[in-house]
Design a protein around this motif. Structure first.
Motif, PDB file in Angstrom:
ATOM      1  N   MET A  71     -36.822 -13.403  26.955  1.00  0.00           N
ATOM      2  CA  MET A  71     -35.478 -13.895  26.610  1.00  0.00           C
ATOM      3  C   MET A  71     -35.390 -14.357  25.167  1.00  0.00           C
ATOM      4  SD  MET A  71     -34.163 -16.071  29.803  1.00  0.00           S
ATOM      5  CE  MET A  71     -35.233 -15.923  31.176  1.00  0.00           C
ATOM      6  N   GLY A  72     -36.497 -14.242  24.438  1.00  0.00           N
ATOM      7  CA  GLY A  72     -36.377 -14.517  23.013  1.00  0.00           C
ATOM      8  C   GLY A  72     -37.168 -15.692  22.482  1.00  0.00           C
TER       9      GLY A  72
ATOM     10  N   THR B 172     -40.666 -17.020  21.023  1.00  0.00           N
ATOM     11  CA  THR B 172     -41.842 -16.370  20.448  1.00  0.00           C
ATOM     12  C   THR B 172     -43.094 -16.887  21.153  1.00  0.00           C
ATOM     13  OG1 THR B 172     -42.089 -18.099  18.804  1.00  0.00           O
ATOM     14  CG2 THR B 172     -40.743 -16.226  18.177  1.00  0.00           C
TER      15      THR B 172
ATOM     16  N   SER C 155     -41.311   2.697  31.845  1.00  0.00           N
ATOM     17  CA  SER C 155     -41.297   1.261  31.557  1.00  0.00           C
ATOM     18  C   SER C 155     -41.702   0.989  30.119  1.00  0.00           C
ATOM     19  CB  SER C 155     -42.239   0.522  32.505  1.00  0.00           C
ATOM     20  OG  SER C 155     -41.718   0.590  33.810  1.00  0.00           O
TER      21      SER C 155
ATOM     22  N   HIS D 176     -39.607  -1.071  27.432  1.00  0.00           N
ATOM     23  CA  HIS D 176     -40.145  -2.238  26.733  1.00  0.00           C
ATOM     24  C   HIS D 176     -40.022  -2.088  25.222  1.00  0.00           C
ATOM     25  CE1 HIS D 176     -42.782  -3.042  30.511  1.00  0.00           C
ATOM     26  NE2 HIS D 176     -41.546  -3.492  30.648  1.00  0.00           N
TER      27      HIS D 176
ATOM     28  N   LEU E 262     -39.990  -5.538  22.963  1.00  0.00           N
ATOM     29  CA  LEU E 262     -41.048  -6.317  23.616  1.00  0.00           C
ATOM     30  C   LEU E 262     -42.434  -5.842  23.201  1.00  0.00           C
ATOM     31  CD1 LEU E 262     -39.513  -6.363  27.215  1.00  0.00           C
ATOM     32  CD2 LEU E 262     -39.773  -8.354  25.760  1.00  0.00           C
ATOM     33  N   ASP E 263     -42.510  -4.605  22.752  1.00  0.00           N
ATOM     34  CA  ASP E 263     -43.827  -4.051  22.418  1.00  0.00           C
ATOM     35  C   ASP E 263     -43.692  -3.220  21.134  1.00  0.00           C
ATOM     36  OD1 ASP E 263     -46.484  -3.593  22.675  1.00  0.00           O
ATOM     37  OD2 ASP E 263     -46.371  -2.422  24.542  1.00  0.00           O
TER      38      ASP E 263
ATOM     39  N   ASP F 183     -42.661 -11.242  14.464  1.00  0.00           N
ATOM     40  CA  ASP F 183     -42.594 -11.675  15.855  1.00  0.00           C
ATOM     41  C   ASP F 183     -41.325 -12.497  16.097  1.00  0.00           C
ATOM     42  OD1 ASP F 183     -43.838 -11.592  18.337  1.00  0.00           O
ATOM     43  OD2 ASP F 183     -44.620 -13.637  18.102  1.00  0.00           O
ATOM     44  N   SER F 184     -41.006 -13.385  15.145  1.00  0.00           N
ATOM     45  CA  SER F 184     -39.840 -14.254  15.377  1.00  0.00           C
ATOM     46  C   SER F 184     -38.528 -13.481  15.210  1.00  0.00           C
ATOM     47  CB  SER F 184     -39.888 -15.474  14.461  1.00  0.00           C
ATOM     48  OG  SER F 184     -40.033 -15.061  13.142  1.00  0.00           O
TER      49      SER F 184
ATOM     50  N   ALA G 236     -38.064 -11.761  18.405  1.00  0.00           N
ATOM     51  CA  ALA G 236     -37.635 -12.740  19.406  1.00  0.00           C
ATOM     52  C   ALA G 236     -36.145 -13.034  19.251  1.00  0.00           C
ATOM     53  CB  ALA G 236     -38.455 -14.024  19.263  1.00  0.00           C
ATOM     54  N   ALA G 237     -35.694 -13.149  17.993  1.00  0.00           N
ATOM     55  CA  ALA G 237     -34.267 -13.438  17.741  1.00  0.00           C
ATOM     56  C   ALA G 237     -33.390 -12.303  18.258  1.00  0.00           C
ATOM     57  CB  ALA G 237     -34.048 -13.654  16.244  1.00  0.00           C
TER      58      ALA G 237
ATOM     59  N   ARG H 227     -34.121 -10.304  20.735  1.00  0.00           N
ATOM     60  CA  ARG H 227     -34.097 -10.373  22.197  1.00  0.00           C
ATOM     61  C   ARG H 227     -33.184 -11.501  22.684  1.00  0.00           C
ATOM     62  NH1 ARG H 227     -39.776  -9.902  21.684  1.00  0.00           N
ATOM     63  NH2 ARG H 227     -40.082 -12.064  22.303  1.00  0.00           N
ATOM     64  N   ARG H 228     -33.173 -12.573  21.892  1.00  0.00           N
ATOM     65  CA  ARG H 228     -32.356 -13.720  22.274  1.00  0.00           C
ATOM     66  C   ARG H 228     -30.860 -13.390  22.235  1.00  0.00           C
ATOM     67  NH1 ARG H 228     -35.636 -17.085  19.382  1.00  0.00           N
ATOM     68  NH2 ARG H 228     -34.228 -17.115  17.596  1.00  0.00           N
TER      69      ARG H 228
ATOM     70  N   LEU I  73     -32.561  -8.228  29.732  1.00  0.00           N
ATOM     71  CA  LEU I  73     -33.402  -7.417  30.612  1.00  0.00           C
ATOM     72  C   LEU I  73     -33.227  -7.833  32.060  1.00  0.00           C
ATOM     73  CD1 LEU I  73     -35.581  -8.347  27.956  1.00  0.00           C
ATOM     74  CD2 LEU I  73     -36.360  -6.160  28.822  1.00  0.00           C
TER      75      LEU I  73
END
Lengths: 805, 218
Positions: free
Chosen positions: A708-709, A711, B46, B50, B55-56, B75-76, B79-80, B82-83, B88
């Motif tokens: 969900m985001g 890290t 899958s 991903h 995610l990967d 990485d961050s 993450a942002a 995905r946020r 998913l």
């Protein structure tokens, strides 16, 4: 079938080597600390027994006086009536600045006579020489060196037959050295007695017969409480270690439920599965037990010098140094490990035994399950605490004190999950941000898996706070007590009475007030009693640490109409101001006051100097406390040394005397500090192992949040934060528990163990330090899982989502 | 385009270029459209999902989500993404067991700062979850948990919704009902849906279908 099933069961450990290491380490730690304490206790007790054996007093009944000593005439009369008795006079002599325990015996009759004769003959000395002036002293080679160096009047014969620290001499010489003519401490009732003798109770009504079975050495009796304390600490460490073991066994069995279900489906009976798992546990327990014993032996070897210092500092009980490997110790250590393993695994094994064939692999207790389990634990906890309080109110003594502490600690540990869970719920309700909400809720979800480690941490922290508060309170009281007791500015010990008299005269001429310090050793109800004489001085009236006293205490004492007794004597015999106290036969005085005395475990009384000299005129006069202005101290010390040739070590200023006493005090509690630290270390390890064993279960909970985001770094920080939150809650809850523990140690255990009750002081800075230490332990414990999480390959997290997992 | 995948290759350790799990896969997905990805077990479905969800990491090629190229993102930054832009839904639901239904639904949107109370209520109404908001995942049936997972994903109003066998744990009737609801909501919110499934029937419900065979798109 058995071998195949066993191999399948054992294969679990190949996949979980960390779990195996944790189980073995937990067991080894539990066994190690327990065994270390037992080794130390066994060594000390063997040492006391050896000393009693070597002194010829082991296994022999005694006749002891109710108070004071036994006269030689009384002894002679009992001998005339046909009883075979061996007289003993005990006391402490001082040569130079060194004290020696001296034992005066009838060299012809004492059980040790053959050994002493042999020792004398080995030095080509006639045994009879010991009976003639100047008299010969017998001592262990270690002690003989010091005796020979500190005096040259009495030749010393070395003999291994005696324990270190004791000087043995003929009764006549001991009486002379102790200046106690016509007095005997007790009579040994020798084993071979003629038939048809008149009973001793009729012949000697004022003497008490102590049977051989209960006539343990005084040292053993005095130090019993100390060893009980050590045992309690060992048991605490053992329990903390078992918390690790319990958690690991439970996890390993839970993870093997699927495998067990499969084995059972394949036709392996449950009885066999349970038996194989029990055999596996027994094998692991034995392997870990052996490792623990080896570690325990090393820890004991490291701690033994500290224990010896403690025993010497508290009780004057020398324990001769080296550690020996006793078969009983090895067997009991292994039995304890085995028993502990099955105790820790009992619940899981029982659950396994009852598991239906088609049971699904267990999920972790959450929600209702966890709440029910927390509530049940809390109910048991409250019951345990209530039981402890009941024991404390209904029974007295050291055992009931420790039973109360045990019940209190267990109860508090059982209450912990509910209290933390409540705190975490509150935290979650107050949280505003989603990350914080998730963190609180997730922390609460982890509680069932972490609670055993947290209980271990709670016990270790509470023990630290409790014991720390006790020691610090004791130290503060002791420091204040030293200020009161050591009120003279300079303390001098002269080489002889003649020099003492000359010094007193010289000081008088200089206009310096000298308070002489003289004492007479006797016995009260079989235990040593030292009677001090004091000279009237305002310093006593304003400084002496009185705990309880009549209004005109000093006037009564100075006039010789009353006696003051120390706290331990008063507590041991239920004495209070106003009661009458028999110092020696025919010498009774009312008690005018009770004073604190933290310097020794023995009874002590104070009477006015003229009163003492009237009853014991021939006592040494070598110790003086001098009152002098502080700026004259060094000048006076130099003058005395120039005038009297007194060695530097025999003149001490107040500050040095206090520093020496405090150094002895600090050394006394080295063992306590070491055990405290070790227990905290074990608790930290428990925290680490539970975090590591939970690791595999964590990923399914963390992966969705990562997806969900969040890290990986944020997740790692959350791991550390979670550990910090749990440790902080535990540390906060450990504070009240620790304070109750401290109260129990100061007001119950210490009174039973040492005979004194200490005021309790609070040390918030120490709590803060311990709180930070707990947080540090939590960070260290979480650091490894957090590091793994921050560097985890995303593929590992993704495995949580893949259908082909 | 919400999602653009160009010639993407992915090898797991021990795999060669010939046996790579993905070999030069390309596809596009526009806003409001849906694509079903089918293929046998181990075909790389899958893995592709991903990669599309940031995610990967992939070995070569390029993936763009809403105009942002994934190669080179930290990485961050991933993450942002995905946020804020990607949601998913998994076959295992992967709800947070320690949070109740209401908090589970809101969590992702609140992490990205896009939580809209009104939209959230509408979703829970549509998905029949209004009476279950205070229950914990363990107290819900499989179908209910899956609807919570869908609500959580859509509450973000993502540009791209990735779903991996979202009804794989449900029976046929429940599966059809859940899919219908999900597709309605996706259309309503203008989200692009990229769905992995074994089921030909479910694949038929989507705008387009792509079959993966030995890591290659057919």
């Amino acid at each position: 079938m058995t071998a195949a099933a066993f191999l399948a069961i054992l294969s679990h450990w190949r996949r979980h080597p960390l779990q195996l290491a944790t189980l073995i380490a937990g067991l080894a730690l539990a066994a190690g600390l327990w065994s270390a304490v037992q080794a130390i206790n066994a060594e000390a007790r063997a040492s006391y027994a050896r000393a009693a054996e070597q002194l010829g007093t082991a296994g022999v009944a005694r006749l002891i006086p109710e108070s004071g000593t036994i006269s030689v005439a009384r002894y002679a009369s009992l001998r005339r009536s046909g009883w075979q008795l061996a007289p003993v006079l005990e006391g402490v002599i001082r040569f130079e600045r060194q004290n020696f325990d001296i034992m005066g015996v009838d060299l012809l009759q004492h059980p040790l006579a053959p050994a002493l004769t042999k020792a004398a003959e080995a030095e080509a000395v006639s045994p009879l020489e010991a009976l003639l002036p100047p008299g010969r002293i017998f001592a262990h080679p270690e002690t003989a060196v010091h005796l020979a160096a500190s005096q040259n009047v009495h030749p010393v014969t070395e003999t291994e037959a005696l324990p270190p620290g004791v000087a043995l001499a003929d009764l006549s010489l001991a009486s002379r050295l102790l200046r106690r003519p016509d007095s005997l401490s007790y009579l040994l009732v020798l084993p071979d007695q003629a038939q048809g003798l008149k009973p001793l109770s009729d012949l000697a009504p004022g003497l008490t017969l102590v049977p051989a079975s209960t006539a343990a050495s005084e040292t053993a009796r005095l130090t019993d409480s100390f060893h009980l304390n050590l045992t309690a600490f060992g048991l605490l460490s053992f329990a903390v270690g078992l918390f690790i073991v319990q958690g690991t066994i439970a996890l390993s069995l839970e993870q093997r439920r699927g495998m067990i279900r499969t084995l059972r489906s394949l036709g392996v009976p449950m009885r066999l599965v349970s038996g194989l798992i029990a055999a596996e546990l027994a094998f692991l327990a034995l392997a870990a037990g052996i490792a623990g014993l080896a570690g325990g032996y090393l820890v004991a070897a490291v701690l033994l010098p500290g224990v010896n210092a403690t025993l010497a500092g508290l009780y004057g009980a020398p324990v001769d140094g080296s550690l020996s490997l006793r078969p009983g110790w090895v067997l009991s250590g292994l039995a304890m490990t085995l028993g502990g393993t099955f105790l820790a695994g009992a619940q899981s094994l029982f659950a396994l035994w009852r598991m239906p064939l088609l049971a699904a692999p267990a999920t972790h207790a959450r929600g209702q399950n966890a709440r029910r389990s927390h509530l049940a634990g809390a109910v048991c906890g409250v019951a345990s605490i209530a039981g402890g309080v009941l024991i404390l109110t209904m029974f007295q003594g050291l055992i009931s004190g420790f039973a109360f502490l045990g019940a209190l600690m267990l109860g508090a540990a059982l209450l912990l999950p509910l209290l933390i869970s409540t705190g975490l719920s509150l935290g979650a309700r107050l949280a505003k941000r989603p990350f914080a909400e998730w963190l609180w809720a997730d922390t609460r979800a982890q509680l069932p898996g972490m609670s055993l480690a947290l209980m271990a941490l709670l016990l270790a922290l509470a023990a630290n706070i409790g014991v720390g508060t006790m020691v610090s309170s004791f130290r503060l009281t002791f420091t204040g007590w030293l200020d009161q007791r050591l009120f003279a500015e300079v303390y001098v010990t002269t080489a002889s009475d003649v020099q003492g008299t000359e010094l007193a005269r010289w000081l008088d001429a200089q206009g310096i007030k000298a308070l002489s310090r003289r004492y007479h050793d006797t016995r009260f109800k079989g235990a040593p009693l030292r009677i001090y004489g004091f000279e009237d001085d305002t310093a006593y009236r304003s400084n002496w640490p009185l705990l309880d006293a009549l209004p005109d205490v000093w006037d009564q004492a100075v006039s010789g109409q009353a006696v003051l007794v120390n706290e331990q004597l008063a507590r041991r015999h239920g004495l209070a101001p106003g009661d009458r106290f028999e110092l020696e036969p025919g010498w009774q005085l009312p008690i005018a006051g009770v004073y604190s005395d933290y310097g020794n475990p023995h009874g002590q009384a104070m009477v006015s100097m003229p009163s003492l000299l009237e009853h014991a005129p021939d006592i040494p006069n070598r110790q003086f406390g001098l009152r002098v202005a502080s700026h004259d101290i060094s000048g006076l010390i130099n003058s005395i040394r120039e005038e009297f040739d007194i060695p530097r070590k025999n003149i001490t200023d107040q500050a040095t005397a206090k520093a020496r006493s405090l150094a002895v005090f600090d050394r006394t509690f080295v063992i306590t500090a070491a055990l405290n630290l070790l227990t905290l270390g074990v608790a930290g390890f428990a925290l680490l192992t539970s975090l590591l064993t939970l690791w595999n279960q964590r990923l399914p909970q963390l992966a969705p949040v990562w997806a969900m985001g969040l890290t990986r770094r944020q997740l790692a920080s959350a791991e550390i934060l979670r550990s910090l939150i749990l440790a902080a809650f535990t540390a906060v809850l450990a504070l009240p528990l620790g304070l109750v523990l401290a109260w129990a140690l100061l007001s119950v255990i210490n009174v039973e163990a040492f005979g004194w009750k200490l005021p309790m002081y609070l040390f918030p800075l120490d709590w803060l330090r311990l709180f930070l230490l707990a947080l540090l332990a939590a960070v260290i414990a979480a650091a490894l899982p957090a590091r793994r999480l921050s560097r985890i390959d995303p593929a590992e997290l993704l495995r949580v989502f893949t259908n082909e997992r | 385009m919400v999602l653009t995948i160009r010639n993407v290759t992915k090898c797991y350790p021990g795999q060669t270029e010939e046996t790579a799990v993905l070999r030069g896969v390309s596809l596009d997905l526009a806003a409001g459209s849906s694509l079903a990805l089918t293929g046998e077990s181990g075909s790389g479905k899958s893995t592709l999902l991903h990669l599309a969800g940031a995610l990967d990491q992939f070995d070569s090629g390029e993936i763009e989500i809403a105009g942002t190229r994934l190669s080179g993102l930290s990485d961050s930054q991933r993450a942002a993404l995905r946020r804020n832009d990607v949601s998913l839904v998994f076959q295992q639901f992967n709800l947070i067991p320690s949070l109740d239904t209401g908090k589970n639904i809101a969590l992702h949107a609140r992490l990205g700062g896009t939580w809209d109370e009104g939209w959230g209520m509408r979703l829970t109404d549509r998905l029949g979850l209004s009476g279950l908001l205070e229950r914990y995942p363990e107290q819900l049936s499989g179908g209910q948990q899956q609807r919570v997972a869908i609500a959580r994903a859509l509450a973000v109003r993502p540009r791209l919704l990735l779903a991996d066998e979202p009804t794989g744990n449900l029976d046929e009737a429940a599966s059809a009902a859940v899919m219908e609801l999900m597709l309605d909501l996706v259309r309503e919110s203008g989200t692009a849906l990229f769905l992995v499934t074994h089921s030909a029937a479910i694949a038929q419900l989507l705008d387009r279908r792509l079959h993966l065979h030995h890591g290659m798109a057919k």
